[in-house]
Design an enzyme around this catalytic site. Structure first.
Site, short mmCIF file in Angstrom:
data_model
loop_
_atom_site.label_atom_id
_atom_site.label_comp_id
_atom_site.label_asym_id
_atom_site.label_seq_id
_atom_site.Cartn_x
_atom_site.Cartn_y
_atom_site.Cartn_z
N ARG A 50 -0.83 12.18 -11.12
CA ARG A 50 -1.88 13.19 -10.94
C ARG A 50 -1.32 14.34 -10.08
O ARG A 50 -0.38 14.16 -9.32
CB ARG A 50 -3.09 12.57 -10.22
CG ARG A 50 -3.73 11.40 -10.98
CD ARG A 50 -4.30 11.81 -12.33
NE ARG A 50 -5.35 12.82 -12.19
CZ ARG A 50 -6.64 12.53 -12.01
NH1 ARG A 50 -7.05 11.29 -11.97
NH2 ARG A 50 -7.52 13.50 -11.89
N TYR A 62 2.59 17.99 -6.28
CA TYR A 62 3.53 16.97 -5.80
C TYR A 62 4.67 16.68 -6.77
O TYR A 62 5.50 15.81 -6.50
CB TYR A 62 2.76 15.68 -5.49
CG TYR A 62 1.67 15.89 -4.46
CD1 TYR A 62 1.98 16.31 -3.17
CD2 TYR A 62 0.32 15.72 -4.79
CE1 TYR A 62 0.98 16.54 -2.24
CE2 TYR A 62 -0.68 15.94 -3.85
CZ TYR A 62 -0.34 16.36 -2.58
OH TYR A 62 -1.33 16.59 -1.66
O1 CA2 Z 1 3.30 16.42 0.59
C1 CA2 Z 1 3.11 15.26 0.98
O2 CA2 Z 1 3.96 14.38 0.87
C2 CA2 Z 1 1.76 14.88 1.58
O3 CA2 Z 1 1.98 13.94 2.63
C3 CA2 Z 1 0.93 14.25 0.50
C4 CA2 Z 1 -0.50 13.94 0.96
C5 CA2 Z 1 -1.17 15.15 1.56
O4 CA2 Z 1 -2.42 14.77 2.10
C6 CA2 Z 1 -0.32 15.76 2.64
O5 CA2 Z 1 -0.94 16.97 3.03
C7 CA2 Z 1 1.08 16.10 2.15
C8 CA2 Z 1 -1.37 13.49 -0.20
C9 CA2 Z 1 -0.84 12.32 -0.92
C10 CA2 Z 1 -1.75 12.07 -2.07
O6 CA2 Z 1 -0.94 11.76 -3.16
C11 CA2 Z 1 -1.39 12.11 -4.39
C12 CA2 Z 1 -0.49 11.94 -5.41
C13 CA2 Z 1 -0.84 12.29 -6.67
C14 CA2 Z 1 -2.09 12.79 -6.93
C15 CA2 Z 1 -2.97 12.95 -5.91
C16 CA2 Z 1 -2.63 12.60 -4.61
#
Ligand code: CA2
Length: 162
Positions: free
Chosen positions: A19, A24
């Site tokens: 997602r 990401y």
């Molecule tokens: O950029 C990063 O690695 C984060 O730690 C990812 C977090 C976010 O809250 C930080 O601000 C930055 C979110 C991880 C959620 O992972 C997802 C992966 C795919 C789809 C949705 C969420």
């Protein structure tokens, strides 16, 4: 004894590559684990790689690293912005603690910008995508005094692809 590094991933990172690829990227967590393993093999260090959606489970893992691991690399994900429990657990651990974010959190919206767990970390790497994990492994091994401060001799002569 071989250097041991614990790599921790917080909530929702199990959905990486599945997602929100526009934020990401398209690399899955399994693929990141495989490239961390490859880097660890190359460096002759051992890693354990974990993901949990539960704050308490991450606290337990950090506590278990005390006395059994030399360094911690952690992407606390959303807990970066809320978790005093992770800060307190990180403070118990004496070795290098490298916080990693795939995205550049400083360029994100207000909610995703202010990591509080970074105050308990040795260093923070963000915005490099999945390569941030590899940079963190190299940095942790260097912080442990097992890689030189300068460019290692083995990289002399290495050239970027044209
Ligand atoms: O950029 C990063 O690695 C984060 O730690 C990812 C977090 C976010 O809250 C930080 O601000 C930055 C979110 C991880 C959620 O992972 C997802 C992966 C795919 C789809 C949705 C969420």
């Amino acid at each position: 004894m071989a250097t041991k590094i614990m790599i921790l991933n917080g909530p929702n990172l199990n959905f990486l590559g599945i997602r929100e690829p526009h934020i990401y990227g398209s690399t899955t967590l399994k693929e990141i684990e495989a490239s961390c393993q490859e880097a660890a093999d190359y460096l002759g260090v051992s890693i354990s790689f974990h993901q949990s959606n539960l704050e308490g489970e991450l606290v337990n893992l950090i506590q278990s690293a005390h006395g059994s691991c030399d360094a911690i690399i952690m992407n606390p994900a959303a807990y970066s912005f809320t978790s005093i429990a992770l800060i307190d657990a990180l403070k118990i651990f004496d070795g290098p603690k490298i916080e990693v974010h795939i995205s550049n959190i400083h360029a994100r919206d207000e909610l995703h910008r202010h990591s509080i767990t970074s105050s308990a970390s040795t260093a923070v790497i963000c915005g490099l995508g999945p390569y941030g994990y590899i940079a963190a492994i190299l940095a942790a091994v260097q912080r442990l005094g097992k890689l030189p401060d300068a460019v290692p001799a083995s990289l002399h002569g290495l050239r970027a692809k044209a």
